[in-house]
Design a protein around this motif. Structure first.
Motif, PDB file in Angstrom:
ATOM      1  N   UNK A   1       1.204  -0.519  -0.209  1.00  0.00           N
ATOM      2  CA  UNK A   1      -0.009   0.042   0.116  1.00  0.00           C
ATOM      3  C   UNK A   1       0.897   0.943  -0.016  1.00  0.00           C
ATOM      4  N   UNK A   2       2.153   1.507   0.664  1.00  0.00           N
ATOM      5  CA  UNK A   2       2.856   2.461   0.905  1.00  0.00           C
ATOM      6  C   UNK A   2       3.558   2.310  -0.530  1.00  0.00           C
ATOM      7  N   UNK A   3       3.968   1.165  -1.078  1.00  0.00           N
ATOM      8  CA  UNK A   3       4.676   1.774  -2.250  1.00  0.00           C
ATOM      9  C   UNK A   3       3.575   1.886  -3.546  1.00  0.00           C
ATOM     10  N   UNK A   4       2.273   1.437  -3.466  1.00  0.00           N
ATOM     11  CA  UNK A   4       1.114   2.267  -4.553  1.00  0.00           C
ATOM     12  C   UNK A   4       0.973   3.600  -4.041  1.00  0.00           C
ATOM     13  N   UNK A   5       1.062   4.421  -2.810  1.00  0.00           N
ATOM     14  CA  UNK A   5       0.869   5.599  -2.841  1.00  0.00           C
ATOM     15  C   UNK A   5       1.696   6.909  -2.894  1.00  0.00           C
ATOM     16  N   UNK A   6       3.060   6.412  -2.349  1.00  0.00           N
ATOM     17  CA  UNK A   6       3.984   6.704  -2.958  1.00  0.00           C
ATOM     18  C   UNK A   6       5.135   6.277  -4.001  1.00  0.00           C
ATOM     19  N   UNK A   7       4.624   5.356  -5.005  1.00  0.00           N
ATOM     20  CA  UNK A   7       6.066   4.911  -6.019  1.00  0.00           C
ATOM     21  C   UNK A   7       5.447   6.254  -6.916  1.00  0.00           C
ATOM     22  N   UNK A   8       4.853   6.248  -7.479  1.00  0.00           N
ATOM     23  CA  UNK A   8       3.973   7.176  -8.636  1.00  0.00           C
ATOM     24  C   UNK A   8       4.179   5.531  -9.926  1.00  0.00           C
ATOM     25  N   UNK A   9       4.123   4.390  -9.061  1.00  0.00           N
ATOM     26  CA  UNK A   9       4.050   3.725 -10.433  1.00  0.00           C
ATOM     27  C   UNK A   9       4.868   2.886  -9.908  1.00  0.00           C
ATOM     28  N   UNK A  10       5.969   3.165 -10.270  1.00  0.00           N
ATOM     29  CA  UNK A  10       7.471   2.006  -9.539  1.00  0.00           C
ATOM     30  C   UNK A  10       6.925   1.353  -8.940  1.00  0.00           C
ATOM     31  N   UNK A  11       7.434   0.080  -9.118  1.00  0.00           N
ATOM     32  CA  UNK A  11       7.025  -0.856  -8.114  1.00  0.00           C
ATOM     33  C   UNK A  11       8.219  -1.938  -7.893  1.00  0.00           C
ATOM     34  N   UNK A  12       9.231  -1.798  -8.130  1.00  0.00           N
ATOM     35  CA  UNK A  12      10.859  -1.749  -7.643  1.00  0.00           C
ATOM     36  C   UNK A  12      10.951  -2.033  -6.279  1.00  0.00           C
ATOM     37  N   UNK A  13      11.446  -2.801  -5.370  1.00  0.00           N
ATOM     38  CA  UNK A  13      11.525  -2.621  -3.919  1.00  0.00           C
ATOM     39  C   UNK A  13      12.929  -2.564  -3.733  1.00  0.00           C
ATOM     40  N   UNK A  14      13.457  -2.440  -3.149  1.00  0.00           N
ATOM     41  CA  UNK A  14      15.285  -2.777  -2.859  1.00  0.00           C
ATOM     42  C   UNK A  14      15.180  -3.137  -1.207  1.00  0.00           C
ATOM     43  N   UNK A  15      15.105  -4.854  -0.913  1.00  0.00           N
ATOM     44  CA  UNK A  15      15.201  -5.299   0.337  1.00  0.00           C
ATOM     45  C   UNK A  15      17.128  -5.186   0.812  1.00  0.00           C
ATOM     46  N   UNK A  16      17.668  -5.266   2.042  1.00  0.00           N
ATOM     47  CA  UNK A  16      19.322  -5.466   2.277  1.00  0.00           C
ATOM     48  C   UNK A  16      18.707  -7.001   2.920  1.00  0.00           C
ATOM     49  N   UNK A  17      18.107  -7.442   3.248  1.00  0.00           N
ATOM     50  CA  UNK A  17      17.746  -9.137   3.794  1.00  0.00           C
ATOM     51  C   UNK A  17      17.055  -9.493   4.713  1.00  0.00           C
ATOM     52  N   UNK A  18      16.176  -9.682   3.431  1.00  0.00           N
ATOM     53  CA  UNK A  18      14.973 -10.425   4.041  1.00  0.00           C
ATOM     54  C   UNK A  18      13.943 -11.683   3.656  1.00  0.00           C
ATOM     55  N   UNK A  19      13.573 -12.588   4.236  1.00  0.00           N
ATOM     56  CA  UNK A  19      13.377 -13.518   4.297  1.00  0.00           C
ATOM     57  C   UNK A  19      13.051 -14.046   3.409  1.00  0.00           C
ATOM     58  N   UNK A  20      12.749 -15.681   2.999  1.00  0.00           N
ATOM     59  CA  UNK A  20      12.167 -15.760   1.201  1.00  0.00           C
ATOM     60  C   UNK A  20      10.462 -15.820   1.128  1.00  0.00           C
ATOM     61  N   UNK A  21      10.198 -16.136   2.922  1.00  0.00           N
ATOM     62  CA  UNK A  21       8.729 -15.431   2.572  1.00  0.00           C
ATOM     63  C   UNK A  21       7.630 -14.495   2.420  1.00  0.00           C
ATOM     64  N   UNK A  22       8.539 -13.954   2.678  1.00  0.00           N
ATOM     65  CA  UNK A  22       8.774 -12.023   2.593  1.00  0.00           C
ATOM     66  C   UNK A  22       8.962 -11.613   2.094  1.00  0.00           C
ATOM     67  N   UNK A  23       9.751 -11.696   0.442  1.00  0.00           N
ATOM     68  CA  UNK A  23      10.388 -12.033  -1.175  1.00  0.00           C
ATOM     69  C   UNK A  23       8.746 -12.264  -1.264  1.00  0.00           C
ATOM     70  N   UNK A  24       8.297 -13.250  -1.403  1.00  0.00           N
ATOM     71  CA  UNK A  24       7.471 -14.488  -2.134  1.00  0.00           C
ATOM     72  C   UNK A  24       6.497 -13.308  -2.322  1.00  0.00           C
TER      73      UNK A  24
END
Length: 416
Positions: free
Chosen positions: A143-166
């Motif tokens: 929801x935050x990405x949609x609100x502020x991303x301007x259509x950009x859906x790319x999110x950089x993550x430093x250390x995120x478990x596989x279930x979170x990525x999926x």
């Protein structure tokens, strides 16, 4: 023997404070320095985020959260429990998602635009409801990405478990590995960061002086290591990354952790601090000396001189514009007798922990070695580990700032 009298004529004791080590060190760093460092660090991350063409940067690594916001709640615990995180939106606010009940820990930190309660989705907290918890967490991020991303859906993550990525990908977000972004951003230090790091090193050297001052026959490795913990904790530091202090035959092979072995007179005591100190900065220093302040035996001195030769040779090569490949070609060559007992690194970066770049020892250089060059503003550690069959190990390491003209040592604790 008391702390006030042991080895009292040795200049190493100048690193204890004026009260003879009986009171904690007090930082001379002014608030303006810390405020400028905070603004610089968040600015570095935002600039890297913009260059990456990502809509947001999601941080779980507590060292990255400390770098971004100077928020330091339960750092060691959250290294292995993903219970708090930060989201920096390229086109919007910087949000800290804090552990429930701890929101007050982030109040007043200028880089944080909003504080929210973290959505916990790890199994320890959610058990058989982990899937539902993950969905709730991912919905909020999306929801935050949609609100502020301007259509950009790319999110950089430093250390995120596989279930979170999926879960994020299931909501149309594109996962981008964020570690390179954070490492590059953190690699160039500001003048104010260096002032903060100098203070951490000063605290570390006071801890090293305590170790030196208690290096008597009959003391255990663990008792010596505790003195560094003590000085760091009482001076506002955070934690020690390792437990690398050994004596005598336990120094070789290296990487044995401190034990209850009793140190004997004349044995070599070798250690590597790996200390995360005040303001979250790392002091990564290594020294070796003899138990009881004894004169070194011939073999000990020969190995020590060899280690110093490596340190000074490689230190002279560190300058801006020197590529890692060029450094490797010109670096000190370890004699064959010491190769099986070597340290695999010649140089590595350091900031709020050990960081990029890592430049292997020439023996370990290969196609997988990182590319790049030394840059002004980087802080790196120059390493040496020298041993041979049946000997003790000599471990030395110095921490240096890459300047516009070369390198400046930040530590000054004497070598033997």
């Amino acid at each position: 023997m008391s702390m006030d009298t042991a080895f009292k004529d040795d200049r190493k004791l100048t690193y204890l404070n004026a009260e003879g080590g009986n009171k904690p060190l007090k930082s001379p760093v002014c608030d303006d320095v810390l405020e400028r460092a905070r603004a610089y660090r968040l600015g570095r991350l935002r600039a890297a985020l913009n260059q990456s063409d990502c809509a947001a940067l999601l941080l779980y690594d507590p060292c990255n959260i400390r770098y971004a916001f100077d928020s330091s709640n339960m750092q060691v615990w959250t290294l292995h429990n993903q219970m708090r995180y930060a989201l920096i939106l390229a086109g919007g606010p910087a949000i800290m998602f804090e552990f429930k009940g701890c929101l007050h820990q982030c109040e007043g930190l200028p880089g944080i635009d909003e504080i929210r309660v973290a959505k916990t989705w790890m199994f320890m907290a959610s058990g058989d409801r982990v899937e539902a918890a993950t969905n709730i967490w991912a919905d909020e991020i999306a929801d935050l990405i949609r609100q502020y991303g301007g259509g950009n859906t790319r999110i950089a993550c430093d250390s995120l478990g596989g279930s979170g990525v999926h879960a994020l990908e299931a909501r149309g977000l594109a996962y981008v590995e964020g570690t390179q972004l954070t490492e590059i951003a953190r690699s160039i230090k500001s003048v104010d960061e260096i002032e903060l790091m100098r203070w951490t090193i000063r605290v570390c050297e006071a801890g090293m002086a305590r170790i030196y001052n208690h290096s008597h026959p009959g003391v255990t490795e663990r008792e010596l290591w505790a003195h560094l913990h003590f000085e760091n904790a009482r001076s506002g530091g955070d934690w020690l990354e390792t437990k690398l202090l050994t004596c005598g035959p336990r120094t070789n092979p290296w990487y044995q952790e401190c034990s209850d072995r009793v140190c004997q007179k004349g044995e070599m005591i070798s250690f590597d601090t790996d200390m995360i100190g005040p303001y979250g900065y790392c002091a990564d220093l290594s020294r070796s000396w003899t138990c009881g302040n004894s004169q070194m035996k011939d073999r000990q001195r020969r190995l020590y001189d060899t280690a110093l030769e490596q340190i000074y040779h490689n230190l002279d090569l560190v300058r801006p514009g020197m590529s890692f490949d060029e450094f490797n070609a010109e670096s000190w060559r370890i004699p064959g007798a010491h190769v099986p007992y070597r340290y695999s690194l010649a140089v590595h970066g350091v900031g709020m922990a050990d960081e990029w770049p890592v430049v292997p020892l020439h023996v370990d250089w290969g196609p997988g070695a990182t590319t790049g060059c030394f840059e002004s503003g980087q802080v790196v550690c120059v390493e040496s580990l020298i041993a041979e069959e049946g000997s003790e190990s000599i471990k030395l390491e110095t921490q240096v700032l890459v300047t516009e003209t070369g390198a400046e040592r930040l530590d000054s604790f004497p070598f033997e």
